[in-house]
Motif scaffolding. Sequence first.
Motif, PDB file in Angstrom:
ATOM      1  N   LEU A   1      26.656  36.892  39.727  1.00 46.67           N
ATOM      2  CA  LEU A   1      25.336  35.866  39.350  1.00 46.67           C
ATOM      3  C   LEU A   1      25.154  34.922  38.203  1.00 46.67           C
ATOM      4  O   LEU A   1      23.954  33.954  38.214  1.00 46.67           O
ATOM      5  CB  LEU A   1      24.811  37.185  40.120  1.00 46.67           C
ATOM      6  N   VAL A   2      25.320  35.452  37.216  1.00 48.74           N
ATOM      7  CA  VAL A   2      25.267  35.203  35.919  1.00 48.74           C
ATOM      8  C   VAL A   2      25.763  33.574  35.574  1.00 48.74           C
ATOM      9  O   VAL A   2      25.364  32.761  35.469  1.00 48.74           O
ATOM     10  CB  VAL A   2      25.649  35.854  33.751  1.00 48.74           C
ATOM     11  N   ASP A   3      27.256  33.636  35.974  1.00 49.11           N
ATOM     12  CA  ASP A   3      27.981  31.949  36.096  1.00 49.11           C
ATOM     13  C   ASP A   3      27.135  31.743  37.001  1.00 49.11           C
ATOM     14  O   ASP A   3      27.428  30.406  36.739  1.00 49.11           O
ATOM     15  CB  ASP A   3      28.691  32.723  36.532  1.00 49.11           C
ATOM     16  N   GLU A   4      26.478  31.706  38.467  1.00 54.72           N
ATOM     17  CA  GLU A   4      26.264  31.519  39.189  1.00 54.72           C
ATOM     18  C   GLU A   4      24.333  30.254  38.408  1.00 54.72           C
ATOM     19  O   GLU A   4      24.511  28.929  38.789  1.00 54.72           O
ATOM     20  CB  GLU A   4      25.264  31.860  40.089  1.00 54.72           C
ATOM     21  N   MET A   5      23.877  31.711  37.754  1.00 53.51           N
ATOM     22  CA  MET A   5      22.527  31.067  37.094  1.00 53.51           C
ATOM     23  C   MET A   5      23.950  29.774  36.215  1.00 53.51           C
ATOM     24  O   MET A   5      22.300  29.133  36.310  1.00 53.51           O
ATOM     25  CB  MET A   5      22.298  32.243  36.042  1.00 53.51           C
ATOM     26  N   TYR A   6      24.053  30.029  35.343  1.00 56.44           N
ATOM     27  CA  TYR A   6      24.628  28.284  34.607  1.00 56.44           C
ATOM     28  C   TYR A   6      24.140  27.942  35.855  1.00 56.44           C
ATOM     29  O   TYR A   6      24.664  26.257  35.278  1.00 56.44           O
ATOM     30  CB  TYR A   6      25.005  29.391  33.472  1.00 56.44           C
ATOM     31  N   LYS A   7      25.408  27.456  36.332  1.00 49.54           N
ATOM     32  CA  LYS A   7      25.390  26.658  37.159  1.00 49.54           C
ATOM     33  C   LYS A   7      24.855  25.666  37.902  1.00 49.54           C
ATOM     34  O   LYS A   7      24.783  24.592  39.056  1.00 49.54           O
ATOM     35  CB  LYS A   7      26.812  26.470  38.753  1.00 49.54           C
ATOM     36  N   ASN A   8      23.475  26.563  37.795  1.00 52.97           N
ATOM     37  CA  ASN A   8      22.177  26.290  38.094  1.00 52.97           C
ATOM     38  C   ASN A   8      20.592  25.807  37.379  1.00 52.97           C
ATOM     39  O   ASN A   8      19.863  25.226  37.792  1.00 52.97           O
ATOM     40  CB  ASN A   8      20.588  27.162  39.285  1.00 52.97           C
ATOM     41  N   VAL A   9      21.579  25.433  36.141  1.00 57.98           N
ATOM     42  CA  VAL A   9      20.246  25.046  35.122  1.00 57.98           C
ATOM     43  C   VAL A   9      20.283  23.654  35.320  1.00 57.98           C
ATOM     44  O   VAL A   9      21.077  22.802  36.489  1.00 57.98           O
ATOM     45  CB  VAL A   9      21.159  24.981  33.525  1.00 57.98           C
TER      46      VAL A   9
END
Length: 274
Positions: free
Chosen positions: A229-237
């Motif tokens: 989920l953290v990796d996904e968060m950075y993909k959504n910046v």
Amino acid sequence: MATVTEKTIDIDVILKDKMGPKAKFVPGILVSWLKRIIHQDQVNAFLWENRDKTGVEWLEECVRYLDMTLEIEGKDNLPDPNDGRLYTFVSNHPLGGEDGVALGAIIGRHYNGKFRYLVNDLLMNLPGLAPVCIPINKTGGQSRNFPAMVKAGFESDNHMLMFPAGLCSRKHKGEIKDIPWSKTFISKSVEYHRDIVPIHFGGQNSSFFYRLANFSDRCLPFNLAMMFLVDEMYKNVHKTFRVAIGKPIPWQTFDKSRNAIDWAQYVREKIYTL
């Protein structure tokens, strides 16, 4: 509450805490991969730089850090902060990170910090977030305390912000939607006479995440997708998200004509029309 250091999130320490002496047998390449997938260095840098901020101020800094553009529709549906009443805000959970941060910032600012999340107790490791959280861990040692913590939240003088799915949305037959919602927000809102404010948050994670989540849900005894989920968060910046706020639903609506589980799904479907 956790203390911010220059290495607040430390995979080496977490593994040692969870596994004891066996931690030394975890291959170094796997440890390095874990640090990369949770963006340990980036997250720690953000926490350290914002160690003086907590609650709403910290959430708003997260929104800036992630460069989120929020297009809010129906903001006038948010009840007046001075009406003397308390509300339950419920939303779908498409992302698992940014959606929680963004809604906390919006509701927290509108109500001067008078709100609380019910969150996974892992998030209590984020010191800036902890003051606005009631930690829950329904699968671990705290499970027996879950009803008491929910009760404490609803008996407080804070509004409640909840994601009744518990997990972030899954993709099924090409459609991204929450799994069926739990009934707690219905039963407690009725018990404590809180109207429910429905919110729809627009957004999605990567195709990889949904494939992994579906595999994990079907084949594994634990939620592997949560690790990403953290990796996904950075993909959504740098992205724009639509937030639609519906009109409050009076608690009296949830009468005996349906049970609490059915009423929960009724509200779930209602938010997808917003």
